[in-house]
Design an enzyme around this catalytic site. Structure first.
Site, mmCIF file in Angstrom:
data_model
loop_
_atom_site.group_PDB
_atom_site.id
_atom_site.type_symbol
_atom_site.label_atom_id
_atom_site.label_comp_id
_atom_site.label_asym_id
_atom_site.label_seq_id
_atom_site.Cartn_x
_atom_site.Cartn_y
_atom_site.Cartn_z
ATOM 1 N N CYS A 266 -124.997 9.798 -52.191
ATOM 2 C CA CYS A 266 -123.587 9.545 -51.849
ATOM 3 C C CYS A 266 -123.293 9.744 -50.369
ATOM 4 O O CYS A 266 -122.718 8.872 -49.703
ATOM 5 C CB CYS A 266 -122.668 10.390 -52.719
ATOM 6 S SG CYS A 266 -122.765 12.178 -52.437
ATOM 7 N N HIS A 329 -119.526 15.253 -54.153
ATOM 8 C CA HIS A 329 -119.640 13.795 -54.125
ATOM 9 C C HIS A 329 -118.639 13.220 -53.124
ATOM 10 O O HIS A 329 -117.547 13.773 -52.930
ATOM 11 C CB HIS A 329 -119.374 13.217 -55.520
ATOM 12 C CG HIS A 329 -119.731 11.771 -55.653
ATOM 13 N ND1 HIS A 329 -121.015 11.315 -55.553
ATOM 14 C CD2 HIS A 329 -118.950 10.662 -55.854
ATOM 15 C CE1 HIS A 329 -121.037 9.998 -55.715
ATOM 16 N NE2 HIS A 329 -119.783 9.576 -55.882
ATOM 17 N N HIS A 341 -119.159 3.749 -53.516
ATOM 18 C CA HIS A 341 -119.964 4.977 -53.417
ATOM 19 C C HIS A 341 -121.296 4.798 -54.120
ATOM 20 O O HIS A 341 -121.509 3.827 -54.864
ATOM 21 C CB HIS A 341 -119.203 6.151 -54.039
ATOM 22 C CG HIS A 341 -118.932 5.982 -55.508
ATOM 23 N ND1 HIS A 341 -119.363 6.891 -56.445
ATOM 24 C CD2 HIS A 341 -118.268 5.019 -56.212
ATOM 25 C CE1 HIS A 341 -118.975 6.503 -57.655
ATOM 26 N NE2 HIS A 341 -118.302 5.372 -57.533
#
Length: 369
Positions: A266, A329, A341
């Protein structure tokens, strides 16, 4: 003698600029972006002179470097809009010589000249759209989306429609035979699918899909892609093209610790996009070293409220399952309530909605660089 030299100079200038310049046109056109900004000059952070809503009619006076010179809405002056924000509807319009191409080879080398012996400037990923400004044997001279110019081999370039582009912002969208909800379905389009915009009529776009099917889609489901942005600016409009850039990596694999361009985690994805395409912006903001982890990235920039998100903002989540205070994240906000993402569960680069229960309940914060 002086006049002869002047004519010769003008002829030479004309031969140089035929691919990028046309004047004295007076072509009629239609605005296709939600709100087109007329600027004083041909770059993304130039002074705003006027705004035109979708469907507005314009008179295009010149075409230069993928910008259109148009009259202001009050008729008292002129300014520039991106060619991605309008279509020329004049029956006398002749397609200019600039061609577009889609890169089909991943990691394709861009060289300083049309030969394998010429030095490599950079590499470009599959799906990247380039402007073709010259040809030599089996090579194309191209301009990349970050304004880098060089040569690529024609075997790895698919010629595309020279039309403004857009991407679908919802899934399972009907492509209609004609403009209207009750018209026959031609196809069903997926979220993030790219289309070429050929026309506009009463809240509907006439589009050509990547598989060359033509039809009509409601304009509210299409995000017009505008890549004419000067990223050397420190202004927020530097991120106007981030969706067009980031979506080129859709489907790339999730790889723990991956830094790209073929595999990402990420924070590796956010780092890669920002450092590859927006390094001038980061430098202008005094960000010399972008943190590599999601936690580190959450500690820079300015915190913004969830209801005030702008494209280019970084959005952070607690994905530990406890929904506490542990940021684990990060994604990039690309507008219309969406983030792009590197998803651990789907193991690839994807687009998701912040309104989805999973992301809505795990939302932690957002920062603006």
């Amino acid at each position: 003698m002086k006049r002869r030299r002047f004519v010769m100079c003008m002829a030479l200038a004309s031969s140089i600029f035929t691919t990028t310049f046309a004047s004295g046109l007076d072509y009629s056109g239609t605005i296709i972006s939600t709100q087109a900004i007329i600027r004083e000059d041909k770059f993304g952070n130039s002074k705003e002179l006027d705004k035109l809503n979708i469907g507005s009619k314009v008179m295009i006076k010149e075409i230069l470097d993928e910008w259109y010179l148009v009259e202001l809405s009050n008729g008292k002056g002129e300014g520039w809009i991106s060619s991605q924000e309008a279509i020329i509807t004049d029956a006398n319009y002749r397609e200019n010589k600039i061609k577009k191409g889609e890169i089909t080879g991943d990691g394709l080398r861009v060289r300083v000249g049309p030969s394998l012996n010429d030095n490599v400037i950079t590499n470009v990923s599959s799906g990247h759209i380039v402007t073709i400004i010259g040809e030599s044997a089996e090579w194309y001279e191209v301009i990349l989306s970050n304004n880098v110019k060089g040569w690529v081999h024609s075997d790895y370039v698919k010629i595309t429609h020279n039309l403004p582009t857009g991407r679908l912002v919802n899934d399972a969208i009907a492509l209609k035979e004609y403009a209207g909800e009750n018209e026959k379905n031609v196809d069903t389009l997926k979220i993030s699918e790219m289309v070429y915009i050929k026309g506009y009529q009463d809240k509907w776009y006439n589009v050509i899909t990547s598989s060359n099917k033509e039809g009509w889609v409601e304009s509210k489901y299409v995000s017009v892609q505008n890549t004419n942005v000067n990223r050397s600016s420190s202004g927020r409009n530097a991120f106007e093209d981030i969706e067009a850039i980031a979506t080129k990596y859709l489907g790339k694999k999730y790889v723990s610790g991956g830094n790209g361009p073929n595999g990402f985690d990420c924070s590796g994805f956010t780092s890669y996009i920002l450092k590859t395409y927006y390094s001038d912006y980061l430098n202008a903001k005094g960000i010399k070293q972008l943190p590599r982890t999601a936690t580190g990235q959450a500690g820079i920039g300015t915190t913004v409220n969830r209801g005030e998100l702008e494209i280019g903002d970084l959005v952070f989540f607690d994905t530990s399952g406890k929904i506490g205070n542990d940021i684990g994240h990060v994604g990039i906000y690309i507008g219309n309530g969406r983030i792009i993402h590197a998803s651990t569960s789907r193991r690839q680069i994807v687009i998701d909605s912040l309104s989805d229960r999973y992301y809505s309940t795990r939302y932690m914060k957002a920062i603006r660089l």
